[in-house]
Design an enzyme around this catalytic site. Structure first.
Site, PDB file in Angstrom:
ATOM      1  N   GLY A 237      -0.048 -11.157   0.588  1.00 20.39           N
ATOM      2  CA  GLY A 237       0.318 -11.544   1.861  1.00 20.39           C
ATOM      3  C   GLY A 237      -0.346 -11.054   2.702  1.00 20.39           C
ATOM      4  O   GLY A 237      -1.368 -10.137   2.379  1.00 20.39           O
ATOM      5  N   PRO A 238      -0.725 -11.571   3.867  1.00 19.72           N
ATOM      6  CA  PRO A 238      -1.734 -11.174   5.045  1.00 19.72           C
ATOM      7  C   PRO A 238      -1.667  -9.758   5.508  1.00 19.72           C
ATOM      8  O   PRO A 238      -0.377  -9.431   5.268  1.00 19.72           O
ATOM      9  CB  PRO A 238      -1.778 -12.168   6.077  1.00 19.72           C
ATOM     10  N   SER A 239      -2.524  -9.069   5.763  1.00 20.92           N
ATOM     11  CA  SER A 239      -2.337  -7.778   6.274  1.00 20.92           C
ATOM     12  C   SER A 239      -1.532  -7.601   7.587  1.00 20.92           C
ATOM     13  O   SER A 239      -1.546  -8.366   8.431  1.00 20.92           O
ATOM     14  CB  SER A 239      -3.861  -7.395   6.822  1.00 20.92           C
ATOM     15  N   GLY A 240      -0.548  -6.944   7.347  1.00 23.62           N
ATOM     16  CA  GLY A 240       0.541  -6.557   8.514  1.00 23.62           C
ATOM     17  C   GLY A 240       1.520  -7.257   8.342  1.00 23.62           C
ATOM     18  O   GLY A 240       2.464  -7.307   9.194  1.00 23.62           O
ATOM     19  N   VAL A 241       1.885  -8.008   7.241  1.00 26.21           N
ATOM     20  CA  VAL A 241       3.145  -9.039   7.243  1.00 26.21           C
ATOM     21  C   VAL A 241       4.207  -8.306   6.804  1.00 26.21           C
ATOM     22  O   VAL A 241       5.251  -8.317   6.870  1.00 26.21           O
ATOM     23  CB  VAL A 241       2.820 -10.190   6.303  1.00 26.21           C
ATOM     24  N   GLY A 242       3.799  -6.811   6.152  1.00 20.61           N
ATOM     25  CA  GLY A 242       5.121  -6.132   5.520  1.00 20.61           C
ATOM     26  C   GLY A 242       5.130  -5.839   4.129  1.00 20.61           C
ATOM     27  O   GLY A 242       6.098  -5.271   3.637  1.00 20.61           O
TER      28      GLY A 242
ATOM     29  N   GLY B  26       3.653  -3.640   2.329  1.00 21.98           N
ATOM     30  CA  GLY B  26       3.915  -2.050   1.952  1.00 21.98           C
ATOM     31  C   GLY B  26       5.154  -1.521   2.309  1.00 21.98           C
ATOM     32  O   GLY B  26       5.805  -0.877   1.536  1.00 21.98           O
TER      33      GLY B  26
ATOM     34  N   ARG C 289      -6.517   5.863   5.298  1.00 23.12           N
ATOM     35  CA  ARG C 289      -6.026   5.898   6.632  1.00 23.12           C
ATOM     36  C   ARG C 289      -5.338   7.254   6.647  1.00 23.12           C
ATOM     37  O   ARG C 289      -5.167   8.083   5.789  1.00 23.12           O
ATOM     38  CB  ARG C 289      -4.929   4.642   6.759  1.00 23.12           C
TER      39      ARG C 289
ATOM     40  N   ARG D 290       1.053  -1.239  14.370  1.00 20.42           N
ATOM     41  CA  ARG D 290       0.705  -0.237  13.053  1.00 20.42           C
ATOM     42  C   ARG D 290      -0.130   0.638  13.669  1.00 20.42           C
ATOM     43  O   ARG D 290      -0.242   1.721  13.329  1.00 20.42           O
ATOM     44  CB  ARG D 290       0.416  -1.039  11.832  1.00 20.42           C
TER      45      ARG D 290
ATOM     46  N   ARG E  94      -9.032  -8.983  10.037  1.00 20.55           N
ATOM     47  CA  ARG E  94      -7.880  -9.438   9.175  1.00 20.55           C
ATOM     48  C   ARG E  94      -7.278 -10.590   9.723  1.00 20.55           C
ATOM     49  O   ARG E  94      -6.567 -11.265   8.882  1.00 20.55           O
ATOM     50  CB  ARG E  94      -6.999  -8.046   9.319  1.00 20.55           C
TER      51      ARG E  94
ATOM     52  N   ASN F 285       8.894 -12.928   6.110  1.00 16.87           N
ATOM     53  CA  ASN F 285       9.344 -11.563   6.483  1.00 16.87           C
ATOM     54  C   ASN F 285       9.509 -11.705   8.231  1.00 16.87           C
ATOM     55  O   ASN F 285       8.552 -11.425   8.831  1.00 16.87           O
ATOM     56  CB  ASN F 285       8.329 -10.826   6.165  1.00 16.87           C
TER      57      ASN F 285
HETATM   58  N1  LIG Z   1      -7.398  -8.097  -5.343  1.00 21.80           N
HETATM   59  C1  LIG Z   1      -6.835  -6.893  -4.819  1.00 21.80           C
HETATM   60  N2  LIG Z   1      -6.439  -6.886  -3.496  1.00 21.80           N
HETATM   61  C2  LIG Z   1      -5.847  -5.826  -3.294  1.00 21.80           C
HETATM   62  C3  LIG Z   1      -5.556  -4.560  -4.225  1.00 21.80           C
HETATM   63  N3  LIG Z   1      -5.210  -3.467  -3.464  1.00 21.80           N
HETATM   64  C4  LIG Z   1      -4.887  -3.882  -2.328  1.00 21.80           C
HETATM   65  N4  LIG Z   1      -5.249  -5.165  -2.091  1.00 21.80           N
HETATM   66  C5  LIG Z   1      -5.303  -6.233  -1.060  1.00 21.80           C
HETATM   67  O1  LIG Z   1      -6.155  -5.556  -0.255  1.00 21.80           O
HETATM   68  C6  LIG Z   1      -5.875  -6.150   1.286  1.00 21.80           C
HETATM   69  C7  LIG Z   1      -5.996  -4.961   2.041  1.00 21.80           C
HETATM   70  O2  LIG Z   1      -5.306  -3.973   1.785  1.00 21.80           O
HETATM   71  P1  LIG Z   1      -5.314  -2.638   2.752  1.00 21.80           P
HETATM   72  O3  LIG Z   1      -6.633  -2.204   3.141  1.00 21.80           O
HETATM   73  O4  LIG Z   1      -4.339  -1.658   2.090  1.00 21.80           O
HETATM   74  O5  LIG Z   1      -4.520  -3.232   4.119  1.00 21.80           O
HETATM   75  P2  LIG Z   1      -2.936  -3.866   4.416  1.00 21.80           P
HETATM   76  O6  LIG Z   1      -2.943  -5.143   3.638  1.00 21.80           O
HETATM   77  O7  LIG Z   1      -3.196  -4.063   5.990  1.00 21.80           O
HETATM   78  O8  LIG Z   1      -1.936  -3.025   4.276  1.00 21.80           O
HETATM   79  C8  LIG Z   1      -4.162  -6.598   1.132  1.00 21.80           C
HETATM   80  O9  LIG Z   1      -4.053  -7.851   1.222  1.00 21.80           O
HETATM   81  C9  LIG Z   1      -3.723  -6.143  -0.356  1.00 21.80           C
HETATM   82  O10 LIG Z   1      -2.830  -6.616  -0.842  1.00 21.80           O
HETATM   83  C10 LIG Z   1      -6.159  -4.812  -5.420  1.00 21.80           C
HETATM   84  O11 LIG Z   1      -6.194  -3.875  -6.423  1.00 21.80           O
HETATM   85  N5  LIG Z   1      -6.801  -5.996  -5.728  1.00 21.80           N
HETATM   86  N1  LIG Z   2       9.964  -7.913   9.591  1.00 23.01           N
HETATM   87  C1  LIG Z   2       9.545  -6.908  10.162  1.00 23.01           C
HETATM   88  N2  LIG Z   2       9.703  -7.098  11.672  1.00 23.01           N
HETATM   89  C2  LIG Z   2       8.682  -6.276  12.409  1.00 23.01           C
HETATM   90  N3  LIG Z   2       7.755  -5.212  12.191  1.00 23.01           N
HETATM   91  C3  LIG Z   2       7.635  -5.363  10.613  1.00 23.01           C
HETATM   92  C4  LIG Z   2       8.413  -6.098   9.804  1.00 23.01           C
HETATM   93  N4  LIG Z   2       8.114  -5.860   8.657  1.00 23.01           N
HETATM   94  C5  LIG Z   2       6.928  -4.963   8.632  1.00 23.01           C
HETATM   95  N5  LIG Z   2       6.882  -4.405   9.926  1.00 23.01           N
HETATM   96  C6  LIG Z   2       5.915  -3.532  10.468  1.00 23.01           C
HETATM   97  O1  LIG Z   2       4.753  -4.310  10.466  1.00 23.01           O
HETATM   98  C7  LIG Z   2       3.599  -3.252  10.211  1.00 23.01           C
HETATM   99  C8  LIG Z   2       2.811  -3.860   8.971  1.00 23.01           C
HETATM  100  O2  LIG Z   2       3.697  -3.627   7.948  1.00 23.01           O
HETATM  101  P1  LIG Z   2       3.038  -3.173   6.667  1.00 23.01           P
HETATM  102  O3  LIG Z   2       3.983  -2.875   5.832  1.00 23.01           O
HETATM  103  O4  LIG Z   2       2.207  -2.007   6.575  1.00 23.01           O
HETATM  104  O5  LIG Z   2       2.251  -4.578   6.224  1.00 23.01           O
HETATM  105  P2  LIG Z   2       1.086  -4.711   5.255  1.00 23.01           P
HETATM  106  O6  LIG Z   2       1.344  -3.855   3.870  1.00 23.01           O
HETATM  107  O7  LIG Z   2       1.384  -6.243   4.622  1.00 23.01           O
HETATM  108  O8  LIG Z   2      -0.161  -4.806   5.487  1.00 23.01           O
HETATM  109  C9  LIG Z   2       4.226  -2.045   9.960  1.00 23.01           C
HETATM  110  O9  LIG Z   2       4.134  -1.172  11.322  1.00 23.01           O
HETATM  111  C10 LIG Z   2       5.739  -2.337   9.579  1.00 23.01           C
HETATM  112  O10 LIG Z   2       6.607  -1.066  10.053  1.00 23.01           O
END
Ligand SMILES: Nc1nc2c(ncn2[C@@H]2O[C@H](COP(=O)(O)OP(=O)(O)O)[C@@H](O)[C@H]2O)c(=O)[nH]1
Ligand SMILES: Nc1ncnc2c1ncn2[C@@H]1O[C@H](COP(=O)(O)OP(=O)(O)O)[C@@H](O)[C@H]1O
Length: 402
Positions: A142-147, A149, A175, A268, A279, A302
């Site tokens: 899913g896109p960055s920030g979607v939730g 993690g 980070r 975040r 992103r 989400n």
């Molecule tokens: N292909 C691939 N993508 C990854 C891997 N680990 C993380 N990612 C993806 O890389 C992107 C960026 O991750 P990150 O820098 O942690 O930022 P975030 O998505 O904002 O939490 C996200 O779409 C992750 O799902 C991996 O091992 N392989």
């Molecule tokens: N359903 C939701 N509503 C509001 N905020 C959310 C929701 N899900 C996640 N968040 C918040 O959005 C931010 C991004 O979530 P995160 O899990 O780090 O995203 P990702 O791993 O996809 O990049 C975090 O601060 C998290 O607490």
């Protein structure tokens, strides 16, 4: 009757011409697959050295050293090799530990064929045999920030003994709260590129300007702990995993809107403005691909976090009557120490041989290979094991081991 076993090590253990003008001492087997002969063995008799592979291409009259993918098995006292299905060689290693005695060398499976195309070289790939069925790994994109993690953390917190996170490698900087080896293996690009070239990665992709990848070892570490593996990877990575033999469940998490995604990313507070912009630009294409590419089995929106988490649990069979926090213990296979190996259809009979008589006796086992799943790189699952006492059991007296 099925295929005959390949040669047992004892047949060749004295000396074997390795085709390079050398004669090497050690344990080797040769198995013919089409117009190629696969020679597997180690060049010395040290305990726990690893098995090497050479290929003799009969049509070209040439020896080839293949690219070997996956973790290699250690060599112990000896081994037997059995060709299965014309595309993989099963290796039964004597004197090893119960969780390390069955291995597969894939020589012509779909995965190997695909890797040959990519690399333009001969390729073989190892995978370890695992008893019974493990739950499929879960790929979350899913896109960055979607939730992603956040949802994964909730799952791991509620079911700590059930799920294990596949720790990816990345060239991006950590980070503030991120720990090396826990959230990611933070690494340098040159090192990661070399490891990718050496076949250590299941998949990799360039995401937001950094390199990310899942090492085979990361997935194996979780599988070996008896837990269900969760991978947080981007859409390109999910596509690669889809094409691999890792049989997984693919889930895409989408945001309720681009505006909400932007707000979450900003709140975040882990990225610079420039990184946030990058992103968000990438998010549109990821959402488009996630929804339309056919890679994903499920798409979850989400919007409300608690609702989304409940839906995720439902997809994973964890709602209501769900299992429990008990850890599925990985079970090994106790091979009889002295044994012979034969194959009948989808069953491998490992007969206990008594030193005195050389006859089959108690403690023989049958490996049922009719439900093998997965494969290289990683693990070949679905091995079923039955105990038989050849003195008193007839076919309908085979006991299934628990
Ligand atoms: N292909 C691939 N993508 C990854 C891997 N680990 C993380 N990612 C993806 O890389 C992107 C960026 O991750 P990150 O820098 O942690 O930022 P975030 O998505 O904002 O939490 C996200 O779409 C992750 O799902 C991996 O091992 N392989
Ligand atoms: N359903 C939701 N509503 C509001 N905020 C959310 C929701 N899900 C996640 N968040 C918040 O959005 C931010 C991004 O979530 P995160 O899990 O780090 O995203 P990702 O791993 O996809 O990049 C975090 O601060 C998290 O607490």
């Amino acid at each position: 009757m099925g295929e005959a076993p390949a040669l047992c090590v004892e047949d060749l253990k004295e000396e074997f011409s390795n085709g390079f003008g050398l004669r090497s001492k050690g344990f080797k087997t040769s198995t013919d697959v089409g117009d190629k002969t696969f020679v597997i063995g180690c060049n010395n008799n040290d305990s726990a050295s690893s098995l090497e592979v050479h290929i003799y291409d009969k049509s070209r009259g040439k020896w080839v050293i293949p690219t070997v993918l996956g973790t290699k098995p250690k060599f112990y006292e000896g081994y037997s090799a059995v060709l299965l299905n014309g595309d993989r060689i099963m290796i039964i290693i004597r004197g090893s530990t119960p969780d390390d005695c069955i291995w597969f060398l894939e020589v012509d499976t779909d995965y190997v064929k695909q890797q040959k195309k990519v690399s333009g070289t001969e390729v073989v790939a190892w995978s370890k045999g695992v008893r019974g069925d493990a739950e499929k790994p879960v790929v979350i994109s899913g896109p960055s920030g979607v939730g992603k993690g956040t949802l994964i953390n909730m799952l791991m917190k509620e079911f700590p003994s059930m799920f294990g996170f596949s720790v990816s490698h990345t060239t991006r900087a950590p980070r503030n709260m991120e720990k090396n080896g826990v959230h990611y293996h933070f690494t340098e690009r040159s090192i990661m590129e070399k490891d990718i070239k050496d076949g250590k990665f299941l998949e990799f992709a360039s995401v937001h300007g950094n390199l990310y990848g899942t090492s085979i070892e990361a997935v194996e570490a979780v599988a070996d702990s008896g837990k269900r593996c969760i991978l947080d990877i981007d859409v390109q990575g999910a596509k690669s995993v889809r094409a691999s033999s890792l049989d997984a469940v693919f889930i895409f998490i989408s945001p309720p809107s681009m505006g909400e995604l932007e707000e979450r990313l900003r709140l975040r507070g882990t990225e610079t403005e420039e990184q946030v912009q990058k992103r968000l630009r990438n998010a549109e294409a990821e959402i488009e691909q996630g929804k339309s590419s056919g890679i994903f089995d499920h798409i979850l929106c989400n919007d409300n976090l608690e609702k989304c988490y409940e839906n995720l649990k439902k997809l994973l069979g964890l709602d209501g009557s769900a299992p429990t926090n008990t850890k599925p213990s990985p079970k090994g296979i106790d091979l009889p120490s002295n044994h012979s190996v034969s194959k009948i259809d989808n069953k491998i009979l490992i007969k206990h041989e008594t030193p005195e008589s050389g006859n089959a006796s108690k403690n023989s086992i049958v490996l049922d290979i009719s439900s093998l799943k997965g494969g290289a790189p990683g693990r070949t699952r679905g091995l079923n094991v039955y105990a038989i006492d050849l003195f008193s059991d007839c076919l309908n007296g085979i006991h299934k081991l628990s």
